[in-house]
Design a protein around this motif. Structure first.
Motif, PDB file in Angstrom:
ATOM      1  N   ARG A 110      -4.964  -6.995  -8.638  1.00  0.00           N
ATOM      2  CA  ARG A 110      -6.135  -6.216  -8.211  1.00  0.00           C
ATOM      3  C   ARG A 110      -5.648  -4.953  -7.515  1.00  0.00           C
ATOM      4  O   ARG A 110      -4.598  -4.959  -6.885  1.00  0.00           O
ATOM      5  N   VAL A 111      -6.413  -3.878  -7.629  1.00  0.00           N
ATOM      6  CA  VAL A 111      -6.079  -2.604  -6.985  1.00  0.00           C
ATOM      7  C   VAL A 111      -7.319  -2.112  -6.241  1.00  0.00           C
ATOM      8  O   VAL A 111      -8.425  -2.149  -6.788  1.00  0.00           O
ATOM      9  N   GLU A 112      -7.118  -1.656  -4.998  1.00  0.00           N
ATOM     10  CA  GLU A 112      -8.206  -1.096  -4.198  1.00  0.00           C
ATOM     11  C   GLU A 112      -7.765   0.238  -3.619  1.00  0.00           C
ATOM     12  O   GLU A 112      -6.576   0.437  -3.353  1.00  0.00           O
TER      13      GLU A 112
ATOM     14  N   SER B 217       0.829  -1.207   0.000  1.00  0.00           N
ATOM     15  CA  SER B 217       0.000   0.000   0.000  1.00  0.00           C
ATOM     16  C   SER B 217       0.859   1.250   0.000  1.00  0.00           C
ATOM     17  O   SER B 217       1.949   1.264   0.564  1.00  0.00           O
ATOM     18  N   GLY B 218       0.326   2.302  -0.616  1.00  0.00           N
ATOM     19  CA  GLY B 218       0.990   3.600  -0.612  1.00  0.00           C
ATOM     20  C   GLY B 218      -0.044   4.704  -0.605  1.00  0.00           C
ATOM     21  O   GLY B 218      -1.215   4.483  -0.935  1.00  0.00           O
ATOM     22  N   LEU B 219       0.389   5.870  -0.217  1.00  0.00           N
ATOM     23  CA  LEU B 219      -0.521   7.019  -0.213  1.00  0.00           C
ATOM     24  C   LEU B 219      -0.675   7.567  -1.627  1.00  0.00           C
ATOM     25  O   LEU B 219       0.319   7.785  -2.334  1.00  0.00           O
TER      26      LEU B 219
ATOM     27  N   GLU C 126      -8.376  -7.785   5.455  1.00  0.00           N
ATOM     28  CA  GLU C 126      -7.825  -8.485   4.298  1.00  0.00           C
ATOM     29  C   GLU C 126      -6.515  -7.850   3.843  1.00  0.00           C
ATOM     30  O   GLU C 126      -5.550  -8.544   3.516  1.00  0.00           O
ATOM     31  N   ILE C 127      -6.466  -6.528   3.842  1.00  0.00           N
ATOM     32  CA  ILE C 127      -5.241  -5.838   3.427  1.00  0.00           C
ATOM     33  C   ILE C 127      -4.121  -6.087   4.432  1.00  0.00           C
ATOM     34  O   ILE C 127      -2.990  -6.393   4.044  1.00  0.00           O
ATOM     35  N   ALA C 128      -4.421  -5.972   5.716  1.00  0.00           N
ATOM     36  CA  ALA C 128      -3.401  -6.205   6.743  1.00  0.00           C
ATOM     37  C   ALA C 128      -2.817  -7.610   6.617  1.00  0.00           C
ATOM     38  O   ALA C 128      -1.600  -7.795   6.706  1.00  0.00           O
TER      39      ALA C 128
ATOM     40  N   PHE D 213      -2.732  -5.749  -4.970  1.00  0.00           N
ATOM     41  CA  PHE D 213      -2.592  -7.160  -4.651  1.00  0.00           C
ATOM     42  C   PHE D 213      -1.889  -7.798  -5.840  1.00  0.00           C
ATOM     43  O   PHE D 213      -2.200  -7.486  -6.983  1.00  0.00           O
ATOM     44  N   TYR D 214      -0.948  -8.696  -5.558  1.00  0.00           N
ATOM     45  CA  TYR D 214      -0.151  -9.232  -6.641  1.00  0.00           C
ATOM     46  C   TYR D 214       0.231 -10.671  -6.368  1.00  0.00           C
ATOM     47  O   TYR D 214       0.019 -11.211  -5.284  1.00  0.00           O
ATOM     48  N   GLU D 215       0.837 -11.260  -7.374  1.00  0.00           N
ATOM     49  CA  GLU D 215       1.400 -12.595  -7.227  1.00  0.00           C
ATOM     50  C   GLU D 215       2.863 -12.561  -7.687  1.00  0.00           C
ATOM     51  O   GLU D 215       3.210 -11.768  -8.574  1.00  0.00           O
ATOM     52  N   VAL D 216       3.668 -13.405  -7.062  1.00  0.00           N
ATOM     53  CA  VAL D 216       5.046 -13.552  -7.513  1.00  0.00           C
ATOM     54  C   VAL D 216       5.002 -14.427  -8.768  1.00  0.00           C
ATOM     55  O   VAL D 216       4.463 -15.530  -8.738  1.00  0.00           O
ATOM     56  N   VAL D 217       5.512 -13.906  -9.874  1.00  0.00           N
ATOM     57  CA  VAL D 217       5.494 -14.649 -11.133  1.00  0.00           C
ATOM     58  C   VAL D 217       6.858 -15.215 -11.515  1.00  0.00           C
ATOM     59  O   VAL D 217       6.964 -16.016 -12.438  1.00  0.00           O
TER      60      VAL D 217
END
Length: 153
Positions: A91-93, A54-56, A103-105, A147-151
């Motif tokens: 995904r981006v929220e 997460s970032g501002l 969920e984010i934590a 949200f990401y996955e290691v590819v």
């Protein structure tokens, strides 16, 4: 961050594993967090515990950077600027800082995975920059979480 020969080799190794060619992907190269916590965060990526960051939004705006979007790719470097893995945004929220979800934590994979830990860690990280960014109330600021996955690792 500079695209070194080592990073380029790493990227090409990843590309050689793909069955389909990537078409104009947005690729970032960088160290997670800051040098003090980078290797700890890299370890969380590599063991699968960290699947979000997460970032501002204010920081992105002031830096003139685009917000993350699905399909973005990030070559994650350790504190010695060595490539350790590649992640892809799924995904981006966007939430207000004071409305971050459990969920984010959990997805950020740090500490005890609680919202309280997430808040404290992010307050500690952002506080040195708040005045420079013109932020008086961090709780009211918008946070973008990808949200990401290691590819590749």
């Amino acid at each position: 961050m500079e695209l070194t020969e080592k990073v380029l080799e790493y990227w090409n190794s990843y590309l050689s594993t793909l069955s389909e060619k990537l078409i104009n992907p947005k690729v970032e190269v960088g160290i997670p967090g800051d040098d003090a916590i980078a290797d700890q965060l890299v370890s969380l990526y590599l063991n699968g515990k960290k699947t979000a960051a997460s970032g501002l939004i204010r920081d992105y705006e002031l830096e003139g950077e685009e917000l993350p979007k699905v399909g973005d790719i990030w070559i994650v470097l350790d504190s010695k600027k060595q490539p350790r893995c590649i992640v892809k945004t799924l995904r981006v929220e966007i939430h207000r800082f004071d409305q971050i979800t459990q969920e984010i934590a959990i997805a950020e994979g740090e500490g005890d995975l609680s919202i309280e830990y997430w808040r404290k860690a992010h307050i500690d990280f952002f506080t040195p920059y708040l005045e420079e960014w013109g932020i008086a109330d961090l709780d009211k600021e918008q946070v973008v979480t990808e949200f990401y996955e290691v590819v590749f690792k």
